[in-house]
Design an enzyme around this catalytic site. Structure first.
Site, PDB file in Angstrom:
ATOM      1  N   SER A 129       0.800  -1.229   0.000  1.00 43.91           N
ATOM      2  CA  SER A 129       0.000   0.000   0.000  1.00 43.91           C
ATOM      3  C   SER A 129       0.830   1.275   0.000  1.00 43.91           C
ATOM      4  CB  SER A 129      -0.947   0.014   1.202  1.00 43.91           C
ATOM      5  OG  SER A 129      -0.229   0.139   2.406  1.00 43.91           O
ATOM      6  N   LYS A 157       0.362   4.778   6.768  1.00 44.31           N
ATOM      7  CA  LYS A 157      -0.116   5.611   5.665  1.00 44.31           C
ATOM      8  C   LYS A 157       0.534   6.990   5.771  1.00 44.31           C
ATOM      9  CE  LYS A 157      -3.145   2.350   4.716  1.00 44.31           C
ATOM     10  NZ  LYS A 157      -2.875   1.395   3.607  1.00 44.31           N
TER      11      LYS A 157
END
Length: 255
Positions: free
Chosen positions: A59, A131
């Protein structure tokens, strides 16, 4: 004839030589002390300063690769503030992760648990997410502009860190417009089309579940420590977000 009284002179004493301790005993003793001190220091460092994690998914490519090891500054956000562009590790805010796999059993599990405790392993990485911070509390984050860019507080972002399927792709799969509530963050993966991030969870639900509470943040990732060929400081790209700081953040929506 008178004789002066004199004290008898003591004879030589028999002294039993002290048996010297073996060099092996001293080595083992010193080694045990050093190991105990190292474990204590490592545990304190992990608890208050730095923690290690590994990257389990794609990701954050190409910034982070699968199985990269990173170091996380745990003084963020308790002592040092979070900034736009920071790469942060956080606990699952609710429903983002599948139930974790059971820990390894037997001696291997005990050893990995002990190494994790002192910060030399990262067996709990699957229970956390990583993230990039796009929106801070009060920010309005919108996708997309006419040119396919993400915008924060009305300012389009030039994002050199993101990976897209092709150069004509927009910055996300689907459009959205959100205002970040107080004490929350809006976070997104650098691999935008392969990241279950704030946008993904916001769009898949009728409830605003895409925000990450500040108190779920473990810390800010600041370096890739392993493998050596991936070693790098993790940048938060201040130039990308500089203009957004010049714009007033939109107020949070009224309840």
């Amino acid at each position: 004839m008178t004789f002066a009284e004199t004290s008898p002179q003591p004879g030589p004493r028999s002294v039993r030589p002290r048996k010297p301790r073996s060099s092996t005993f001293r080595f083992v003793r010193d080694l045990i002390v050093i190991v105990l001190v190292a474990i204590l220091v490592s545990a304190l460092v992990k608890a208050f300063l730095i923690r290690a994690f590994f990257i389990p998914s794609e990701s954050m490519e190409n910034t982070l690769q699968v199985n990269d090891r990173i170091l996380v500054n745990e003084l963020v956000p308790s002592v040092m503030p979070i900034e736009h562009g920071d790469v942060v590790v956080f606990r699952d805010p609710g429903g983002w992760l599948a139930p974790p796999a059971p820990p390894a059993a037997g001696l291997a599990g005990m050893l990995d648990g002990a190494l994790t405790f002192v910060g030399l392993s990262a067996s709990d990485s699957d229970n956390h997410l990583i993230k990039r911070v796009i929106g801070l509390p009060g920010d309005t984050v919108v996708c997309c502009t006419a040119t396919g860019q993400l915008s924060v507080n009305g300012v389009p972002l030039d994002e050199p860190y993101i990976q897209l399927p092709d150069e004509d792709s927009a910055a996300t799969k689907s459009p959205f417009s959100v205002t970040v509530p107080s004490d929350n963050l809006w976070v997104m993966g650098d691999n935008r089309f392969n990241s279950a991030d704030s946008a993904y969870h916001f769009l898949k639900s009728d409830a605003p579940t895409g925000f990450v509470p500040l108190d779920a943040v473990v810390g800010r990732a600041f370096v890739v420590s392993w493998p050596t060929q991936h070693w790098a400081w993790l940048d938060n790209f201040p130039a990308t977000f500089a203009a957004t700081l010049e714009q007033p953040a939109a107020p949070s929506p009224s309840p």
